[in-house]
Design a protein around this motif. Structure first.
Motif, PDB file in Angstrom:
ATOM      1  N   ILE A 117       0.853  -1.257   0.068  1.00  8.09           N
ATOM      2  CA  ILE A 117       0.017   0.078  -0.006  1.00  8.09           C
ATOM      3  C   ILE A 117       0.841   1.287   0.087  1.00  8.09           C
ATOM      4  CG2 ILE A 117      -1.498   1.412   1.307  1.00  8.09           C
ATOM      5  CD1 ILE A 117      -2.701  -1.371   2.207  1.00  8.09           C
ATOM      6  N   GLY A 118       1.856   1.096   0.845  1.00  3.41           N
ATOM      7  CA  GLY A 118       2.754   2.442   0.918  1.00  3.41           C
ATOM      8  C   GLY A 118       3.504   2.736  -0.455  1.00  3.41           C
ATOM      9  N   SER A 119       3.920   1.770  -0.892  1.00  3.41           N
ATOM     10  CA  SER A 119       4.816   1.778  -2.225  1.00  3.41           C
ATOM     11  C   SER A 119       3.871   2.370  -3.344  1.00  3.41           C
ATOM     12  CB  SER A 119       5.494   0.276  -2.675  1.00  3.41           C
ATOM     13  OG  SER A 119       6.240   0.029  -1.626  1.00  3.41           O
ATOM     14  N   LEU A 121       1.131   4.056  -3.020  1.00  5.82           N
ATOM     15  CA  LEU A 121       0.667   5.509  -2.769  1.00  5.82           C
ATOM     16  C   LEU A 121       2.049   6.406  -2.909  1.00  5.82           C
ATOM     17  CD1 LEU A 121      -1.583   4.968   0.328  1.00  5.82           C
ATOM     18  CD2 LEU A 121      -2.262   5.323  -1.849  1.00  5.82           C
ATOM     19  N   GLY A 122       3.147   5.945  -2.694  1.00  3.12           N
ATOM     20  CA  GLY A 122       4.374   6.756  -2.955  1.00  3.12           C
ATOM     21  C   GLY A 122       4.485   6.799  -4.272  1.00  3.12           C
ATOM     22  N   LEU A 123       4.343   5.859  -5.385  1.00  2.00           N
ATOM     23  CA  LEU A 123       4.679   5.853  -6.611  1.00  2.00           C
ATOM     24  C   LEU A 123       3.619   6.943  -7.152  1.00  2.00           C
ATOM     25  CD1 LEU A 123       5.640   4.676  -9.430  1.00  2.00           C
ATOM     26  CD2 LEU A 123       3.710   2.983  -9.171  1.00  2.00           C
ATOM     27  N   TYR A 124       2.336   6.927  -6.580  1.00  2.00           N
ATOM     28  CA  TYR A 124       1.225   7.695  -7.314  1.00  2.00           C
ATOM     29  C   TYR A 124       1.617   9.133  -6.824  1.00  2.00           C
ATOM     30  CZ  TYR A 124      -3.095  10.246  -7.394  1.00  2.00           C
ATOM     31  OH  TYR A 124      -4.041  11.209  -7.722  1.00  2.00           O
ATOM     32  N   SER A 125       1.939   9.436  -5.525  1.00  2.00           N
ATOM     33  CA  SER A 125       2.259  10.699  -4.993  1.00  2.00           C
ATOM     34  C   SER A 125       3.445  11.289  -5.821  1.00  2.00           C
ATOM     35  CB  SER A 125       2.698  10.603  -3.557  1.00  2.00           C
ATOM     36  OG  SER A 125       3.078  11.902  -3.117  1.00  2.00           O
ATOM     37  N   ALA A 126       4.386  10.744  -6.246  1.00  2.00           N
ATOM     38  CA  ALA A 126       5.627  11.162  -7.002  1.00  2.00           C
ATOM     39  C   ALA A 126       5.107  11.375  -8.476  1.00  2.00           C
ATOM     40  CB  ALA A 126       6.677  10.235  -6.912  1.00  2.00           C
ATOM     41  N   TRP A 127       4.549  10.460  -9.015  1.00  2.00           N
ATOM     42  CA  TRP A 127       4.051  10.437 -10.558  1.00  2.00           C
ATOM     43  C   TRP A 127       3.416  11.533 -10.835  1.00  2.00           C
ATOM     44  CZ3 TRP A 127       6.560   8.485 -14.565  1.00  2.00           C
ATOM     45  CH2 TRP A 127       5.708   8.263 -15.846  1.00  2.00           C
ATOM     46  N   LYS A 128       2.330  11.749  -9.786  1.00  2.00           N
ATOM     47  CA  LYS A 128       1.432  12.833 -10.112  1.00  2.00           C
ATOM     48  C   LYS A 128       1.491  14.245  -9.390  1.00  2.00           C
ATOM     49  CE  LYS A 128      -1.695  10.399 -12.575  1.00  2.00           C
ATOM     50  NZ  LYS A 128      -1.849  10.683 -13.870  1.00  2.00           N
ATOM     51  N   ARG A 129       2.993  14.371  -9.034  1.00  2.00           N
ATOM     52  CA  ARG A 129       3.153  15.592  -8.407  1.00  2.00           C
ATOM     53  C   ARG A 129       2.588  16.805  -8.900  1.00  2.00           C
ATOM     54  NH1 ARG A 129       9.621  16.439  -7.939  1.00  2.00           N
ATOM     55  NH2 ARG A 129       9.193  15.519 -10.137  1.00  2.00           N
ATOM     56  N   GLY A 130       2.073  17.778  -8.125  1.00  2.00           N
ATOM     57  CA  GLY A 130       1.114  18.903  -8.603  1.00  2.00           C
ATOM     58  C   GLY A 130      -0.133  18.712  -8.233  1.00  2.00           C
ATOM     59  N   TRP A 208       6.890   3.625   4.070  1.00  4.89           N
ATOM     60  CA  TRP A 208       7.213   2.816   2.933  1.00  4.89           C
ATOM     61  C   TRP A 208       6.651   4.105   1.740  1.00  4.89           C
ATOM     62  CZ3 TRP A 208      10.064  -0.668   3.013  1.00  4.89           C
ATOM     63  CH2 TRP A 208      10.089  -1.702   4.042  1.00  4.89           C
ATOM     64  N   LEU A 209       5.504   5.007   1.961  1.00  5.22           N
ATOM     65  CA  LEU A 209       5.132   5.790   1.072  1.00  5.22           C
ATOM     66  C   LEU A 209       6.232   7.056   0.992  1.00  5.22           C
ATOM     67  CD1 LEU A 209       1.644   7.682   1.058  1.00  5.22           C
ATOM     68  CD2 LEU A 209       3.810   8.672   0.761  1.00  5.22           C
ATOM     69  N   ILE A 210       6.970   7.602   2.010  1.00  3.26           N
ATOM     70  CA  ILE A 210       7.729   8.505   1.812  1.00  3.26           C
ATOM     71  C   ILE A 210       9.234   7.778   1.150  1.00  3.26           C
ATOM     72  CG2 ILE A 210       9.494   9.807   3.171  1.00  3.26           C
ATOM     73  CD1 ILE A 210       6.690  10.763   3.014  1.00  3.26           C
ATOM     74  N   THR A 211       9.637   6.601   1.440  1.00  4.53           N
ATOM     75  CA  THR A 211      10.676   5.842   0.912  1.00  4.53           C
ATOM     76  C   THR A 211      10.535   5.832  -0.719  1.00  4.53           C
ATOM     77  OG1 THR A 211      11.247   4.843   3.084  1.00  4.53           O
ATOM     78  CG2 THR A 211      12.246   3.774   0.695  1.00  4.53           C
ATOM     79  N   MET A 212       9.163   5.340  -1.057  1.00  2.00           N
ATOM     80  CA  MET A 212       8.882   4.838  -2.582  1.00  2.00           C
ATOM     81  C   MET A 212       8.716   6.238  -3.214  1.00  2.00           C
ATOM     82  SD  MET A 212       8.781   2.489  -4.582  1.00  2.00           S
ATOM     83  CE  MET A 212       7.980   2.156  -6.109  1.00  2.00           C
ATOM     84  N   ARG A 213       8.137   7.470  -2.571  1.00  2.00           N
ATOM     85  CA  ARG A 213       8.198   8.696  -3.299  1.00  2.00           C
ATOM     86  C   ARG A 213       9.482   9.304  -3.399  1.00  2.00           C
ATOM     87  NH1 ARG A 213       7.701  14.240  -2.254  1.00  2.00           N
ATOM     88  NH2 ARG A 213       6.028  15.190  -3.639  1.00  2.00           N
ATOM     89  N   ASN A 214      10.462   9.300  -2.578  1.00 10.09           N
ATOM     90  CA  ASN A 214      11.783   9.807  -2.743  1.00 10.09           C
ATOM     91  C   ASN A 214      12.571   9.090  -3.935  1.00 10.09           C
ATOM     92  OD1 ASN A 214      11.344  11.609  -0.739  1.00 10.09           O
ATOM     93  ND2 ASN A 214      12.198  10.233   0.924  1.00 10.09           N
ATOM     94  N   ALA A 247      13.034   2.186  -8.957  1.00 14.16           N
ATOM     95  CA  ALA A 247      12.543   2.747  -7.927  1.00 14.16           C
ATOM     96  C   ALA A 247      12.321   1.791  -6.738  1.00 14.16           C
ATOM     97  CB  ALA A 247      11.586   3.847  -7.834  1.00 14.16           C
ATOM     98  N   LEU A 248      11.957   0.403  -7.189  1.00 17.46           N
ATOM     99  CA  LEU A 248      11.672  -0.513  -6.393  1.00 17.46           C
ATOM    100  C   LEU A 248      12.982  -1.097  -5.722  1.00 17.46           C
ATOM    101  CD1 LEU A 248       9.258  -1.838  -5.103  1.00 17.46           C
ATOM    102  CD2 LEU A 248       9.233  -3.495  -6.681  1.00 17.46           C
ATOM    103  N   LEU A 249      13.887  -1.073  -6.267  1.00 20.50           N
ATOM    104  CA  LEU A 249      15.040  -1.875  -5.671  1.00 20.50           C
ATOM    105  C   LEU A 249      15.569  -1.332  -4.617  1.00 20.50           C
ATOM    106  CD1 LEU A 249      17.326  -2.388  -9.347  1.00 20.50           C
ATOM    107  CD2 LEU A 249      16.228  -3.998  -7.660  1.00 20.50           C
ATOM    108  N   PRO A 250      15.844   0.057  -4.422  1.00 20.59           N
ATOM    109  CA  PRO A 250      16.282   0.534  -2.950  1.00 20.59           C
ATOM    110  C   PRO A 250      15.398  -0.062  -1.861  1.00 20.59           C
ATOM    111  CG  PRO A 250      16.417   2.139  -4.500  1.00 20.59           C
ATOM    112  CD  PRO A 250      15.818   1.125  -5.299  1.00 20.59           C
ATOM    113  N   SER A 251      13.965  -0.120  -2.083  1.00 21.17           N
ATOM    114  CA  SER A 251      13.032  -0.420  -1.047  1.00 21.17           C
ATOM    115  C   SER A 251      13.148  -1.819  -0.694  1.00 21.17           C
ATOM    116  CB  SER A 251      11.808  -0.201  -1.324  1.00 21.17           C
ATOM    117  OG  SER A 251      11.406   1.167  -1.795  1.00 21.17           O
ATOM    118  N   LEU A 252      13.779  -2.608  -1.495  1.00 24.03           N
ATOM    119  CA  LEU A 252      13.877  -4.189  -1.290  1.00 24.03           C
ATOM    120  C   LEU A 252      14.583  -4.476  -0.003  1.00 24.03           C
ATOM    121  CD1 LEU A 252      13.976  -5.855  -4.728  1.00 24.03           C
ATOM    122  CD2 LEU A 252      12.227  -5.894  -3.248  1.00 24.03           C
TER     123      LEU A 252
END
Length: 329
Positions: A117-119, A121-130, A208-214, A247-252
């Protein structure tokens, strides 16, 4: 293959170090399990019984530390962790076997759900910035991630267990529930697990959201994405093939660590809800000075973290060709 062999050798060496420290550290602490039992039973143990217990716990003064160490290693290889002090004479192995399914089922499921869920949401938050919703997610995630487990747990207990009795106050199953895996059994299990699960997911999904977003924001600035757009690739393909994978590799690695610590349970959550998992027994073993159970749980946690990280290293060889080819470690 050489990469995995090196990692496997490191795993074995680290595991041996953990086993050795697990043997040494409790012996540096003042007192021993037998002294704790004698204090618990207020002198009811005779000297003969105390001497027999010292032999049973591997604390016989007639044997050297080296002999005790090799006896300890031999017992570990046979799955013998000794007998619990707080639940004497139950073997530690039985205590762990009884508690492990509850911890793995609850904490493991919640850890995976939080990561997914966090990953996403983080992907969405970064991809849809603005976008308004995407930009509102990071501050909410930071707030939830900074909230202490026990605070949210106590709030949920007060609101939904004490005030409204929607969920049980503690435990893992209703008394006299009958046969396992029946609809009534599953209903009781889910009701008891609901509040601990909500506590864990809500307080950990933000991290997880913050990590994935960054991670995604960092990937979006790479030159190969500009090249992919110049080639006319669709946003969907860029997102799935280039952004998400890199983006997923560092989170693994963090996810592997989190899965390893699943075995230890969430001590605060299990303690607040009196949920009979490994985290709860780790807390009770520390309070009761139950050294054999404490030793076994620390060792199981260390082994789980090491094995989980080795699995993540193996996944890296599949997801990142540079690791497989020996160009990156």
């Amino acid at each position: 293959m050489p990469y995995l062999l090196r990692k496997f050798g490191l795993l074995l060496f680290t595991l041996w170090v953990a086993v050795t420290l697990n043997f040494i550290l409790p012996r540096l602490v003042p007192g021993d399990p037998v002294a704790s039992m004698m204090a618990r039973y207020q002198g009811q143990l005779t000297p003969v019984a105390a001497a027999a217990l010292r032999i049973a716990y591997g604390l016989d003064n007639h044997s050297s530390a080296v002999q005790q160490y090799f006896t300890y290693l031999s017992n570990l290889l046979h799955g013998d962790f000794g007998r619990s002090v707080s639940q004497f004479p139950t073997p530690v192995r039985d205590v762990i076997a009884q508690a492990a399914p509850w911890t793995i089922g609850l904490i493991g499921t919640c850890t995976i759900l939080s990561f997914l869920i966090g990953s996403l949401l983080g992907l969405y938050s970064a991809w849809k910035r603005g976008a308004r919703l995407a930009d509102a997610m990071p501050p909410i995630a930071l707030f939830l991630n900074s909230m202490p487990y026990q605070l949210l747990a106590l709030m949920l207990v007060y609101a939904f267990a004490l005030q409204r009795s929607v969920f049980p106050l503690s435990g893992n199953l209703d008394a006299f529930i009958g046969d396992a895996f029946t609809p009534k059994w599953w209903s009781s299990l889910l009701r008891h697990a609901a509040l601990p699960a909500i506590t864990i997911v809500v307080t950990s999904v933000g991290g997880w959201l913050i990590t994935m977003r960054n991670n995604v924001i960092g990937v979006l600035g790479e030159d190969y994405l500009a090249f992919a757009r110049a080639k006319g690739l669709s946003d969907r393909r860029i997102l799935n093939r280039y952004v998400l994978r890199n983006a997923l590799l560092p989170s693994l690695t963090s996810f592997g660590m989190a899965l390893g610590f699943v075995v230890g349970g969430s001590i605060l959550v299990e303690t607040v809800f009196s949920y009979p998992g490994l985290g709860y027994y780790l807390y009770t073993s520390v309070v009761a000075l139950d050294y054999p159970l404490m030793q076994a749980l620390f060792l199981v946690i260390a082994a789980a973290v090491l094995i989980a990280n080795f699995i993540v290293d193996a996944l890296y060889t599949v997801l990142d060709p540079r690791v497989r080819d020996g160009k990156s470690t």
